[in-house]
Design a protein around this motif. Structure first.
Motif, PDB file in Angstrom:
ATOM      1  N   PRO A   1      78.751 -62.480  -9.440  1.00  0.00           N
ATOM      2  CA  PRO A   1      78.902 -61.168  -8.818  1.00  0.00           C
ATOM      3  C   PRO A   1      80.213 -60.500  -9.247  1.00  0.00           C
ATOM      4  N   LYS A   2      80.179 -59.185  -9.270  1.00  0.00           N
ATOM      5  CA  LYS A   2      81.362 -58.414  -9.635  1.00  0.00           C
ATOM      6  C   LYS A   2      81.892 -57.706  -8.395  1.00  0.00           C
ATOM      7  N   LEU A   3      83.190 -57.723  -8.255  1.00  0.00           N
ATOM      8  CA  LEU A   3      83.846 -57.018  -7.154  1.00  0.00           C
ATOM      9  C   LEU A   3      84.491 -55.756  -7.702  1.00  0.00           C
ATOM     10  N   SER A   4      84.329 -54.684  -6.979  1.00  0.00           N
ATOM     11  CA  SER A   4      84.918 -53.417  -7.380  1.00  0.00           C
ATOM     12  C   SER A   4      85.671 -52.844  -6.186  1.00  0.00           C
ATOM     13  N   LYS A   5      86.945 -52.528  -6.395  1.00  0.00           N
ATOM     14  CA  LYS A   5      87.760 -51.979  -5.315  1.00  0.00           C
ATOM     15  C   LYS A   5      88.520 -50.771  -5.832  1.00  0.00           C
ATOM     16  N   GLN A   6      88.763 -49.849  -4.935  1.00  0.00           N
ATOM     17  CA  GLN A   6      89.593 -48.692  -5.247  1.00  0.00           C
ATOM     18  C   GLN A   6      90.898 -48.827  -4.480  1.00  0.00           C
ATOM     19  N   PHE A   7      91.968 -48.443  -5.149  1.00  0.00           N
ATOM     20  CA  PHE A   7      93.284 -48.483  -4.523  1.00  0.00           C
ATOM     21  C   PHE A   7      93.898 -47.097  -4.561  1.00  0.00           C
ATOM     22  N   HIS A   8      94.658 -46.808  -3.536  1.00  0.00           N
ATOM     23  CA  HIS A   8      95.414 -45.560  -3.496  1.00  0.00           C
ATOM     24  C   HIS A   8      96.885 -45.936  -3.517  1.00  0.00           C
TER      25      HIS A   8
END
Length: 69
Positions: free
Chosen positions: A2-9
């Motif tokens: 599985p691939k994890l995708s996260k957005q950061f600010h």
């Protein structure tokens, strides 16, 4: 897998940015800002000349920040 995708600010203040710059990077930044200010001042003087009016000394246009540095 599985691939994890996260957005950061990430927020960086001007002061933090400048403190992280090396001396050489600060010199380059100073040259770029100075160049931009000279171009803006020159354009303001050309515009004033075309409109037939005098431009006060040390007057910069309200367009600082427009365009790229």
């Amino acid at each position: 897998m599985p691939k994890l995708s996260k957005q950061f600010h990430l927020e960086i203040t001007v002061e933090q940015f400048l403190e992280a710059c090396s001396y050489l990077e600060l010199q380059e930044l100073n040259m770029r800002i100075d160049s931009h200010l000279r171009r803006a001042d020159h354009e303001a003087r050309r515009k004033a000349y075309r409109e037939g009016r005098d431009l006060e000394e040390n007057t910069l246009p309200d367009t600082i920040g427009e365009g790229s540095i």
